[in-house]
Design a protein around this motif. Structure first.
Motif, short mmCIF file in Angstrom:
data_model
loop_
_atom_site.label_atom_id
_atom_site.label_comp_id
_atom_site.label_asym_id
_atom_site.label_seq_id
_atom_site.Cartn_x
_atom_site.Cartn_y
_atom_site.Cartn_z
N LEU A 1 6.41 -28.06 -8.63
CA LEU A 1 5.04 -28.39 -9.01
C LEU A 1 4.17 -28.57 -7.78
CD1 LEU A 1 6.98 -29.66 -11.39
CD2 LEU A 1 4.81 -30.60 -12.20
N SER A 2 2.95 -28.05 -7.84
CA SER A 2 1.99 -28.26 -6.77
C SER A 2 1.45 -29.68 -6.84
CB SER A 2 0.82 -27.27 -6.91
OG SER A 2 0.05 -27.59 -8.07
N ARG A 3 0.77 -30.12 -5.78
CA ARG A 3 0.18 -31.45 -5.78
C ARG A 3 -0.78 -31.63 -6.96
NH1 ARG A 3 -0.61 -35.59 -2.01
NH2 ARG A 3 -2.48 -36.84 -2.40
N GLU A 4 -1.58 -30.61 -7.24
CA GLU A 4 -2.53 -30.69 -8.35
C GLU A 4 -1.80 -30.79 -9.69
OE1 GLU A 4 -5.75 -31.20 -10.56
OE2 GLU A 4 -5.68 -31.29 -8.37
N GLN A 5 -0.71 -30.06 -9.83
CA GLN A 5 0.07 -30.14 -11.07
C GLN A 5 0.70 -31.52 -11.24
OE1 GLN A 5 2.56 -26.67 -10.30
NE2 GLN A 5 1.63 -25.59 -12.04
N VAL A 6 1.12 -32.14 -10.13
CA VAL A 6 1.66 -33.50 -10.21
C VAL A 6 0.57 -34.47 -10.67
CG1 VAL A 6 2.68 -35.41 -8.91
CG2 VAL A 6 3.42 -33.06 -8.44
N HIS A 7 -0.64 -34.31 -10.12
CA HIS A 7 -1.77 -35.13 -10.55
C HIS A 7 -2.01 -34.96 -12.05
CE1 HIS A 7 -3.72 -37.03 -7.06
NE2 HIS A 7 -3.18 -36.05 -6.34
N GLU A 8 -2.01 -33.72 -12.51
CA GLU A 8 -2.25 -33.45 -13.93
C GLU A 8 -1.15 -34.05 -14.79
OE1 GLU A 8 -4.57 -29.17 -13.25
OE2 GLU A 8 -2.49 -29.21 -13.96
N LEU A 9 0.09 -33.88 -14.36
CA LEU A 9 1.24 -34.41 -15.08
C LEU A 9 1.15 -35.92 -15.26
CD1 LEU A 9 4.15 -34.12 -16.24
CD2 LEU A 9 4.99 -34.30 -13.88
N PHE A 10 0.82 -36.61 -14.18
CA PHE A 10 0.78 -38.07 -14.25
C PHE A 10 -0.48 -38.60 -14.94
CE2 PHE A 10 4.46 -37.73 -11.73
CZ PHE A 10 5.13 -38.95 -11.81
N ILE B 1 8.86 -34.53 -14.69
CA ILE B 1 8.79 -35.82 -13.99
C ILE B 1 10.03 -35.99 -13.11
CG2 ILE B 1 8.89 -38.34 -14.26
CD1 ILE B 1 7.22 -37.95 -16.86
N ARG B 2 11.19 -35.66 -13.66
CA ARG B 2 12.45 -35.79 -12.90
C ARG B 2 12.42 -34.90 -11.64
NH1 ARG B 2 16.92 -38.05 -15.52
NH2 ARG B 2 16.55 -38.65 -17.69
N VAL B 3 11.92 -33.68 -11.80
CA VAL B 3 11.86 -32.76 -10.66
C VAL B 3 10.97 -33.34 -9.56
CG1 VAL B 3 11.05 -30.50 -9.89
CG2 VAL B 3 12.33 -30.69 -12.02
N VAL B 4 9.83 -33.89 -9.96
CA VAL B 4 8.90 -34.47 -8.99
C VAL B 4 9.55 -35.65 -8.26
CG1 VAL B 4 6.71 -35.71 -8.72
CG2 VAL B 4 6.84 -33.73 -10.23
N VAL B 5 10.21 -36.51 -9.02
CA VAL B 5 10.85 -37.69 -8.42
C VAL B 5 11.93 -37.27 -7.43
CG1 VAL B 5 12.29 -39.72 -8.89
CG2 VAL B 5 10.34 -39.22 -10.36
N GLN C 1 13.99 -25.30 -21.46
CA GLN C 1 13.32 -26.05 -22.52
C GLN C 1 13.04 -27.49 -22.09
OE1 GLN C 1 16.06 -25.62 -25.79
NE2 GLN C 1 15.35 -23.56 -26.32
N GLU C 2 13.91 -28.03 -21.25
CA GLU C 2 13.72 -29.40 -20.74
C GLU C 2 12.64 -29.47 -19.66
OE1 GLU C 2 17.32 -31.23 -19.38
OE2 GLU C 2 18.37 -30.95 -21.28
N GLY C 3 12.26 -28.33 -19.14
CA GLY C 3 11.24 -28.31 -18.10
C GLY C 3 11.77 -28.42 -16.69
N LEU C 4 13.10 -28.33 -16.54
CA LEU C 4 13.70 -28.43 -15.21
C LEU C 4 13.76 -27.06 -14.52
CD1 LEU C 4 16.72 -30.84 -15.83
CD2 LEU C 4 14.64 -31.34 -14.56
N VAL C 5 13.76 -26.01 -15.32
CA VAL C 5 13.92 -24.65 -14.80
C VAL C 5 12.77 -23.79 -15.32
CG1 VAL C 5 15.39 -22.60 -15.02
CG2 VAL C 5 16.43 -24.83 -14.61
N THR C 6 12.35 -22.84 -14.50
CA THR C 6 11.23 -21.98 -14.89
C THR C 6 11.46 -20.55 -14.38
OG1 THR C 6 8.80 -21.83 -14.85
CG2 THR C 6 9.86 -22.45 -12.81
N PRO C 7 10.94 -19.54 -15.07
CA PRO C 7 11.11 -18.16 -14.60
C PRO C 7 10.32 -17.93 -13.32
CG PRO C 7 10.48 -18.22 -16.92
CD PRO C 7 10.26 -19.59 -16.38
N GLY C 8 10.91 -17.15 -12.41
CA GLY C 8 10.23 -16.79 -11.18
C GLY C 8 9.94 -15.31 -11.17
#
Length: 213
Positions: A74-83, A158-162, A57-64
């Motif tokens: 996150l992919s580079r494009e997803q990081v761009h979208e996030l920011f 954001i935390r995962v990316v950092v 729910q916090e966005g730190l974990v995701t189903p694989g």
């Protein structure tokens, strides 16, 4: 009492797993096995499952694959979208702060948050907390609760990316000097200037955080 003990164990598991992810013990894409975690923390698989559900729910974990939970990647494009989304939210926050009758008080609070960044030591988790606290405060001071709630939903990714970035790049981003122009523009009442600074801040963040070095 049993219910209280269960809640306490779940909270301990949650803190331990969140810390393991944010410290880099678990890296983006790593599989989070219930059996291994339960054994390491000496708790039940059910308690681990509850903690992992919360982290999802916090966005730190995701189903694989096959539903197995992994640390979010996150992919580079997803990081761009996030920011880009984050920048839009914080830009709106800045505009609302400048127009607020509590403008002077907001500047004082943001200046105090800058001082915490300035005093940041070499403890990476503390520096990350000081940095994210500054940006959360920016959203909180807007007085827009929906804006703040929306930003909070982005905080996990954001935390995962950092945490995935090179150490030297993270240090540059979390410096007080990198944030001071935002506060200075707000203090001047220059919403357009503050928004422009924020846009540059987010663009620089994406470049640094996605750099492979």
């Amino acid at each position: 009492m049993h219910s209280l003990d269960r809640k306490t164990l779940r909270e301990r598991a949650l803190v331990a797993l969140r810390s393991a992810i944010l410290s880099g013990h678990y890296r983006p894409g790593d599989h989070l096995g219930e059996v291994e975690i339960a054994s390491r923390l000496s708790i039940s698989r059910g308690t681990v499952r509850e903690a992992l559900r919360h982290l999802q729910q916090e966005g730190l974990v995701t189903p694989g694959m096959r539903g197995m939970l992994r640390v979010r990647s996150l992919s580079r494009e997803q990081v761009h979208e996030l920011f880009r989304v984050r920048g839009a939210l914080e830009g709106l926050a800045v505009a609302e702060i400048v127009q607020s009758p509590r403008h002077a008080n907001a500047v004082a609070e943001l200046t105090a948050a800058l001082e915490k960044l300035e005093a940041g030591n070499d403890d990476l988790p503390e520096r990350i907390e000081a940095d994210l606290s500054f940006h959360a405060l920016l959203c909180e001071l807007s007085g827009n609760s929906v804006l703040l709630d929306t930003w909070r939903h982005l905080e996990g990714p954001i935390r995962v990316v950092v945490m995935s970035a090179a150490v030297e790049n993270r240090s540059t981003l979390m410096s007080a000097a990198h944030h001071r122009p935002i506060v200075e523009a707000i203090e001047r009442g220059d919403a357009e200037g503050a928004t422009a600074v924020l846009k540059e801040h987010m663009s620089a963040a994406v470049e640094l955080l996605t750099s492979t070095n």
